[in-house]
Design a protein around this motif. Structure first.
Motif, PDB file in Angstrom:
ATOM      1  N   PHE A 116       0.845  -1.187   0.000  1.00 42.87           N
ATOM      2  CA  PHE A 116       0.000   0.000   0.000  1.00 42.87           C
ATOM      3  C   PHE A 116       0.889   1.248   0.000  1.00 42.87           C
ATOM      4  N   PRO A 117       0.564   2.264  -0.803  1.00 46.60           N
ATOM      5  CA  PRO A 117       1.396   3.479  -0.852  1.00 46.60           C
ATOM      6  C   PRO A 117       1.545   4.158   0.504  1.00 46.60           C
ATOM      7  N   GLU A 118       0.582   3.954   1.400  1.00 49.68           N
ATOM      8  CA  GLU A 118       0.641   4.563   2.729  1.00 49.68           C
ATOM      9  C   GLU A 118       1.664   3.886   3.645  1.00 49.68           C
ATOM     10  N   ASN A 119       2.131   2.703   3.272  1.00 51.33           N
ATOM     11  CA  ASN A 119       3.062   1.946   4.115  1.00 51.33           C
ATOM     12  C   ASN A 119       4.503   2.352   3.773  1.00 51.33           C
ATOM     13  N   ILE A 120       4.831   3.569   4.138  1.00 55.97           N
ATOM     14  CA  ILE A 120       6.113   4.179   3.781  1.00 55.97           C
ATOM     15  C   ILE A 120       7.304   3.365   4.293  1.00 55.97           C
ATOM     16  N   SER A 121       7.232   2.871   5.519  1.00 56.52           N
ATOM     17  CA  SER A 121       8.381   2.137   6.076  1.00 56.52           C
ATOM     18  C   SER A 121       8.629   0.845   5.300  1.00 56.52           C
ATOM     19  N   SER A 122       7.581   0.162   4.884  1.00 62.45           N
ATOM     20  CA  SER A 122       7.769  -1.066   4.102  1.00 62.45           C
ATOM     21  C   SER A 122       8.367  -0.753   2.733  1.00 62.45           C
ATOM     22  N   ILE A 123       7.887   0.299   2.096  1.00 61.00           N
ATOM     23  CA  ILE A 123       8.450   0.696   0.803  1.00 61.00           C
ATOM     24  C   ILE A 123       9.934   0.989   0.965  1.00 61.00           C
ATOM     25  N   LYS A 124      10.293   1.714   2.018  1.00 55.66           N
ATOM     26  CA  LYS A 124      11.701   2.087   2.234  1.00 55.66           C
ATOM     27  C   LYS A 124      12.590   0.861   2.438  1.00 55.66           C
ATOM     28  N   ILE A 125      12.175  -0.092   3.275  1.00 61.15           N
ATOM     29  CA  ILE A 125      13.060  -1.246   3.489  1.00 61.15           C
ATOM     30  C   ILE A 125      13.194  -2.068   2.210  1.00 61.15           C
ATOM     31  N   HIS A 126      12.141  -2.140   1.429  1.00 52.95           N
ATOM     32  CA  HIS A 126      12.239  -2.868   0.160  1.00 52.95           C
ATOM     33  C   HIS A 126      13.203  -2.156  -0.789  1.00 52.95           C
ATOM     34  N   GLU A 127      13.077  -0.846  -0.906  1.00 54.43           N
ATOM     35  CA  GLU A 127      13.996  -0.096  -1.767  1.00 54.43           C
ATOM     36  C   GLU A 127      15.429  -0.215  -1.266  1.00 54.43           C
ATOM     37  N   ASP A 128      15.622  -0.160   0.050  1.00 51.72           N
ATOM     38  CA  ASP A 128      16.964  -0.315   0.624  1.00 51.72           C
ATOM     39  C   ASP A 128      17.563  -1.684   0.305  1.00 51.72           C
ATOM     40  N   CYS A 129      16.723  -2.663   0.050  1.00 50.08           N
ATOM     41  CA  CYS A 129      17.177  -4.025  -0.255  1.00 50.08           C
ATOM     42  C   CYS A 129      17.178  -4.322  -1.758  1.00 50.08           C
ATOM     43  N   GLY A 130      17.109  -3.294  -2.573  1.00 50.56           N
ATOM     44  CA  GLY A 130      17.257  -3.473  -4.015  1.00 50.56           C
ATOM     45  C   GLY A 130      15.977  -3.609  -4.814  1.00 50.56           C
ATOM     46  N   PHE A 131      14.829  -3.460  -4.186  1.00 50.38           N
ATOM     47  CA  PHE A 131      13.569  -3.471  -4.928  1.00 50.38           C
ATOM     48  C   PHE A 131      13.366  -2.100  -5.574  1.00 50.38           C
ATOM     49  N   ARG A 132      12.647  -2.099  -6.678  1.00 52.28           N
ATOM     50  CA  ARG A 132      12.294  -0.839  -7.319  1.00 52.28           C
ATOM     51  C   ARG A 132      10.799  -0.850  -7.617  1.00 52.28           C
ATOM     52  N   ILE A 133      10.207   0.326  -7.564  1.00 55.37           N
ATOM     53  CA  ILE A 133       8.792   0.444  -7.893  1.00 55.37           C
ATOM     54  C   ILE A 133       8.657   0.340  -9.401  1.00 55.37           C
ATOM     55  N   ILE A 134       7.851  -0.615  -9.853  1.00 54.28           N
ATOM     56  CA  ILE A 134       7.665  -0.771 -11.297  1.00 54.28           C
ATOM     57  C   ILE A 134       6.260  -0.369 -11.737  1.00 54.28           C
ATOM     58  N   GLY A 135       5.388  -0.068 -10.788  1.00 49.15           N
ATOM     59  CA  GLY A 135       4.052   0.380 -11.173  1.00 49.15           C
ATOM     60  C   GLY A 135       3.142   0.588  -9.988  1.00 49.15           C
ATOM     61  N   ARG A 136       2.018   1.154 -10.305  1.00 43.92           N
ATOM     62  CA  ARG A 136       0.962   1.380  -9.324  1.00 43.92           C
ATOM     63  C   ARG A 136      -0.291   0.692  -9.850  1.00 43.92           C
ATOM     64  N   ARG A 137      -0.847  -0.170  -9.039  1.00 39.41           N
ATOM     65  CA  ARG A 137      -2.077  -0.868  -9.418  1.00 39.41           C
ATOM     66  C   ARG A 137      -3.233  -0.123  -8.752  1.00 39.41           C
TER      67      ARG A 137
END
Length: 162
Positions: A116-137
């Motif tokens: 969920f876009p509101e889950n900022i901390s989860s997005i950050k840890i994923h990005e810190d671990c090499g994930f990238r946002i590829i889209g918005r559903r």
């Protein structure tokens, strides 16, 4: 704190942490945690981890296959949950890093996460671990009476030959 393999005897703690995540309203579309048998059947057997300290489960991470088709055998969705009392201490990131390592040992070449876009901390840890946002559903699922968006994040392994 140590990262260990999740075993069936950890389920009551894992389920409680999952329920804490559900209660936030920003972790999953699920409204209740399943029983062990259902959870066990739906998650990859070789990539299930817990964060453990003094015999207390502080968080967990696991993979779910995205498809039963053989061409997608190396693609899985990530779940990472941390107990309310243990959040903000880097446990989620450590679990995700360990899950990535475990996934690569088991020939997964792509990991994905719907967050969920509101889950900022989860997005950050994923990005810190090499994930990238590829889209918005957009409006991908309904929670109670509200349509919710998710961000689709992806991480490609650098060591599995892709």
């Amino acid at each position: 704190m140590e990262i260990k393999t999740m075993l069936p005897e950890h389920w009551s703690s894992v389920k409680k942490i999952y329920e804490e995540g559900i209660a936030t309203g920003n972790a999953t579309f699920q409204t209740t945690a399943p029983e062990w048998e259902e959870w066990d059947a739906s998650h990859v057997k070789n990539s299930r981890l817990i964060a453990n300290e003094n015999n207390k489960v502080l968080g967990w991470a696991a993979l779910t296959a995205v498809s039963g088709r053989c061409v997608y055998a190396g693609v899985a969705e990530v779940s990472v949950y941390v107990a309310d009392a243990a959040r903000g201490k880097g446990i989620g990131k450590k679990l995700l890093q360990a899950l990535i390592e475990e996934s690569e040992k088991n020939n997964f070449w792509t990991l994905q996460a719907g967050i969920f876009p509101e889950n900022i901390s989860s997005i950050k840890i994923h990005e810190d671990c090499g994930f990238r946002i590829i889209g918005r559903r957009e409006k991908i699922g309904k929670m109670e009476n509200s349509w919710r968006d998710t961000l689709l994040l992806e991480r490609r392994s650098s060591i599995t030959g892709i």
